[in-house]
Design an enzyme around this catalytic site. Structure first.
Site, mmCIF file in Angstrom:
data_model
loop_
_atom_site.group_PDB
_atom_site.id
_atom_site.type_symbol
_atom_site.label_atom_id
_atom_site.label_comp_id
_atom_site.label_asym_id
_atom_site.label_seq_id
_atom_site.Cartn_x
_atom_site.Cartn_y
_atom_site.Cartn_z
ATOM 1 N N LYS A 278 3.388 11.530 -11.165
ATOM 2 C CA LYS A 278 2.640 10.506 -11.894
ATOM 3 C C LYS A 278 3.492 9.245 -12.024
ATOM 4 O O LYS A 278 4.675 9.330 -12.371
ATOM 5 C CB LYS A 278 2.308 11.001 -13.298
ATOM 6 N N ARG B 173 0.817 -1.238 0.000
ATOM 7 C CA ARG B 173 0.000 0.000 0.000
ATOM 8 C C ARG B 173 0.841 1.275 0.000
ATOM 9 O O ARG B 173 0.402 2.328 0.432
ATOM 10 C CB ARG B 173 -0.955 0.029 1.183
ATOM 11 N N GLU C 281 -4.083 18.240 -11.620
ATOM 12 C CA GLU C 281 -4.437 18.322 -13.016
ATOM 13 C C GLU C 281 -5.917 18.600 -13.252
ATOM 14 O O GLU C 281 -6.696 17.716 -13.560
ATOM 15 C CB GLU C 281 -4.086 17.008 -13.720
ATOM 16 N N ASN D 74 0.069 20.213 -21.741
ATOM 17 C CA ASN D 74 -0.313 19.394 -22.898
ATOM 18 C C ASN D 74 0.036 20.038 -24.225
ATOM 19 O O ASN D 74 -0.219 19.469 -25.282
ATOM 20 C CB ASN D 74 -1.823 19.120 -22.885
ATOM 21 N N HIS E 113 0.591 13.399 -29.613
ATOM 22 C CA HIS E 113 0.277 12.049 -29.166
ATOM 23 C C HIS E 113 -0.392 11.252 -30.282
ATOM 24 O O HIS E 113 -0.091 10.068 -30.499
ATOM 25 C CB HIS E 113 -0.618 12.097 -27.916
ATOM 26 N N ARG F 140 -2.632 23.132 -15.277
ATOM 27 C CA ARG F 140 -1.680 22.071 -15.608
ATOM 28 C C ARG F 140 -1.890 21.578 -17.041
ATOM 29 O O ARG F 140 -0.993 21.018 -17.655
ATOM 30 C CB ARG F 140 -1.799 20.912 -14.611
ATOM 31 N N HIS G 15 8.978 9.957 -28.546
ATOM 32 C CA HIS G 15 7.996 10.857 -27.951
ATOM 33 C C HIS G 15 8.320 12.321 -28.265
ATOM 34 O O HIS G 15 7.467 13.076 -28.739
ATOM 35 C CB HIS G 15 7.922 10.641 -26.440
ATOM 36 N N LYS H 75 7.887 23.741 -15.256
ATOM 37 C CA LYS H 75 6.961 22.678 -14.882
ATOM 38 C C LYS H 75 6.601 22.765 -13.394
ATOM 39 O O LYS H 75 5.451 22.577 -13.013
ATOM 40 C CB LYS H 75 7.531 21.298 -15.239
ATOM 41 N N HIS I 134 0.925 18.176 -27.384
ATOM 42 C CA HIS I 134 0.687 16.757 -27.109
ATOM 43 C C HIS I 134 -0.637 16.234 -27.671
ATOM 44 O O HIS I 134 -0.791 15.034 -27.817
ATOM 45 C CB HIS I 134 0.763 16.472 -25.609
ATOM 46 N N GLU J 36 10.816 18.765 -25.335
ATOM 47 C CA GLU J 36 10.076 19.136 -24.121
ATOM 48 C C GLU J 36 10.645 20.418 -23.502
ATOM 49 O O GLU J 36 9.940 21.157 -22.827
ATOM 50 C CB GLU J 36 10.086 18.000 -23.088
HETATM 51 ZN ZN ZN Z 1 5.658 14.703 -23.283
#
Ligand code: ZN
Ligand code: ADP
Length: 550
Positions: free
Chosen positions: A342, A320, A432, A440, A447, A436, A459, A422, A443, A384
């Protein structure tokens, strides 16, 4: 080969000294800096006053400057034993060569360099408390004395490595510049699972803050053991890395950790996105169990985004949740994946479909580890960095326009600046929901391009294409100023990043892929589009996706 230098205990950036002429703002800025970094603040002059029960002018009157300096030196030496802190020094505290060298060994020194005019303006109200510039007998004596003192010490102040310019900036802005120079941030937005470390007793106690520290410096890998101790993290430690990173950095990182007295076991996983599966997470859980990792134990990720995501997710879920530390070794992981808490893994059905927010205790970034990163990975990471510049730092974007060689030789600063953007965004929106989304940028289309290329594109390459395409879209619908897309395209192509959707990828499929993402995101395609360099607008709904066709 990367150079990773070993440091003495106490080195690094956990003691930060603010220095500069009287009235240069050391106390105000020091307090703000300490607050931003969740560190204790020490004002040396104040300490002297408390210790002696006299005001500084009284000490000067009684003991003369020499007596004051003796006292100052004694108390300065005491502050060097503090494990943590921001220390505001008196304006002449480092004139003594021994004091200076002790302080420089113990931590980072930031020297404030306001202009004489600014200094006079600030000093005006408080000069009577500053004995070296005060003089009640003559109206203008104090300003003359201040100028005189400044002239005498000009070369002294100029000899410090981190001069900070505070001209026409707010204290908050100056402190942020200092943090960027130091590569020191603290993210407090997310309540950490795991344990709160017990506060150590005595003077050096750092009230254990929520959130986590982020540090960037050459040789930082060599400081990992010191950090583990200072954060009062516990062993046994699972050091997770991948097969490509292990030959370069595993054995020395193990050593650094062992030297600090921890039991540590390596866990090596296969490299690359293909390994980012629940099978690998399951393997990590098994290894943690086998080595006897306790609920109080610690996992460490040493590697790129894949290692960080997986080790972080295994740490989030094992028993946990156990604490973890991230040592990112790719540019992409440093400026993007390692910040924000994340963690997760891919499913056969798609990327990042399983995960958890589980912030690490520390992100320790050593730009020297990028020496061994393949060029293509480095280039991809720059996409990035450019994105960060467009979102919130025009100076960073400008640095990226200077060509590949400049970029390579200036990586440390680019990383610190991109991280700062960031960090600012995440602090405003830890889970988010709002701003935030600006992250993106590039992206939504990026993406989709990545998916349609079947992940043939890296990426960062897909993000470069996406950023340029979204800037064009932004111009078409009147959000961006004219010429912005060209400007971004030039920067990306100059350093060898792709800027056009490859011909073999069909626009129809890309639009379909964007709509797929839309289904996953509750039915709306919301773009984050650039307005100009340094500004992004979020939540823009684009009715006609055909506009992304050129
Ligand atoms: Zn990215
Ligand atoms: P990213 O961080 O770009 O998301 P990965 O974690 O897959 O992606 O890392 C990209 C590749 O670079 C992987 O093959 C990884 O093993 C390798 N790698 C990571 N860091 C280094 C490094 N410092 N030196 C050499 N190779 C590295």
């Amino acid at each position: 080969m990367a150079r990773v230098s070993k440091h003495q205990a106490g080195a690094g950036s956990n003691l930060i000294f603010l220095y500069g002429p009287p009235a240069s703002g050391k106390s105000t800025l020091g307090e703000l800096l300490a607050d931003n970094l969740a560190l204790p603040f020490v004002d040396l002059d104040q300490r002297i006053e408390v210790e002696t029960n006299l005001t500084i002018p009284e000490i000067f009157a009684k003991e003369g400057e020499e007596g004051f300096r003796r006292l100052e030196k004694t108390l300065l030496k005491e502050t060097l034993n503090l494990g943590w802190g921001v220390v505001a020094l008196g304006g002449g505290a480092l004139l003594d060569p021994e004091s200076r060298s002790l302080v420089e060994q113990a931590g980072a020194v930031i020297c404030l360099a306001p202009s004489p005019e600014e200094l006079l303006e600030r000093a005006g109200t408080t000069s009577t408390e500053r004995p070296l510039i005060a003089d009640s007998s003559q109206e203008n004596a104090s300003s003359e004395k201040l100028i005189d003192l400044l002239n005498r010490r000009e070369s002294h102040y100029a000899s410090f490595a981190h001069p900070v310019d505070s001209i026409s900036k707010s204290p908050e802005e100056v402190v942020w510049e200092i943090q960027i120079q130091l590569g020191a941030f603290h993210l407090r937005g997310m309540a950490n699972s795991g344990f709160r470390a017990p506060a150590a007793g005595g003077d050096s106690a750092r009230p254990h803050p929520l959130g986590y520290d982020v540090r960037v410096s050459n040789g930082a890998l060599g400081e990992v053991g010191i950090w583990l101790e200072q954060l009062e993290l516990k062993g046994p430690i699972a050091l997770v890395t991948d097969e490509n990173v292990a030959p370069f950095y595993l054995s020395r990182t193990l050593e650094f950790i062992q030297e600090a007295g921890f039991t540590v076991q390596p866990v090596v996983i296969p490299p690359g996105e293909a390994a980012k599966s629940i099978d690998t997470v399951s393997y990590l859980w098994g290894q943690f169990l086998e080595m006897g990792l306790e609920r109080r134990g610690t996992a460490i990720a040493l590697g790129g985004g894949v290692v960080g995501d997986l080790a972080g997710f295994a740490a989030a879920t094992y028993k946990r949740g156990v604490r973890w530390v991230n040592l990112p070794t790719t540019l992409l992981a440093m400026v993007d994946a390692s910040l924000g808490g994340k963690t997760g893994a891919d499913l056969p059905q798609g990327k990042n479909l399983v995960g958890a927010f589980h912030a690490p205790q520390l992100v320790l970034t050593d730009p020297e580890t990028l020496d061994t990163l393949p060029q293509e990975e480095l280039r991809s990471g720059i996409a990035e960095v450019i994105k960060a510049g467009i979102i919130g730092d025009a100076t960073l974007f400008e640095r990226c326009t200077q060509g590949w060689q400049e970029i390579e030789s200036n990586l440390g600063e680019l990383i610190r600046r991109a991280m700062a953007v960031k960090v600012e965004v995440i602090e405003a929106d830890p889970y988010e929901g709002g701003v935030r989304e600006s992250l993106n940028l590039g992206h939504t289309i990026g993406h989709a391009v990545e998916v349609v290329s079947n992940y043939e594109l890296r990426h960062g390459e897909a993000v470069a294409i996406g950023t340029v395409a979204e800037a064009r879209l932004s111009e078409k619908i009147g959000v961006a100023e004219n010429g912005l897309a060209d400007q971004i395209e030039i920067v990306c192509s100059q350093i060898g990043l792709p800027v056009e959707i490859p011909e073999e990828l069909s626009a129809d499929e890309i639009i379909k892929a964007i709509q797929m993402d839309k289904k996953l995101a509750a039915g709306r395609v919301r773009f984050s589009l650039p307005v100009k360099i340094g500004e992004v607008q979020t939540g823009i709904e684009v009715e006609d996706l055909n506009l992304i066709r050129l």
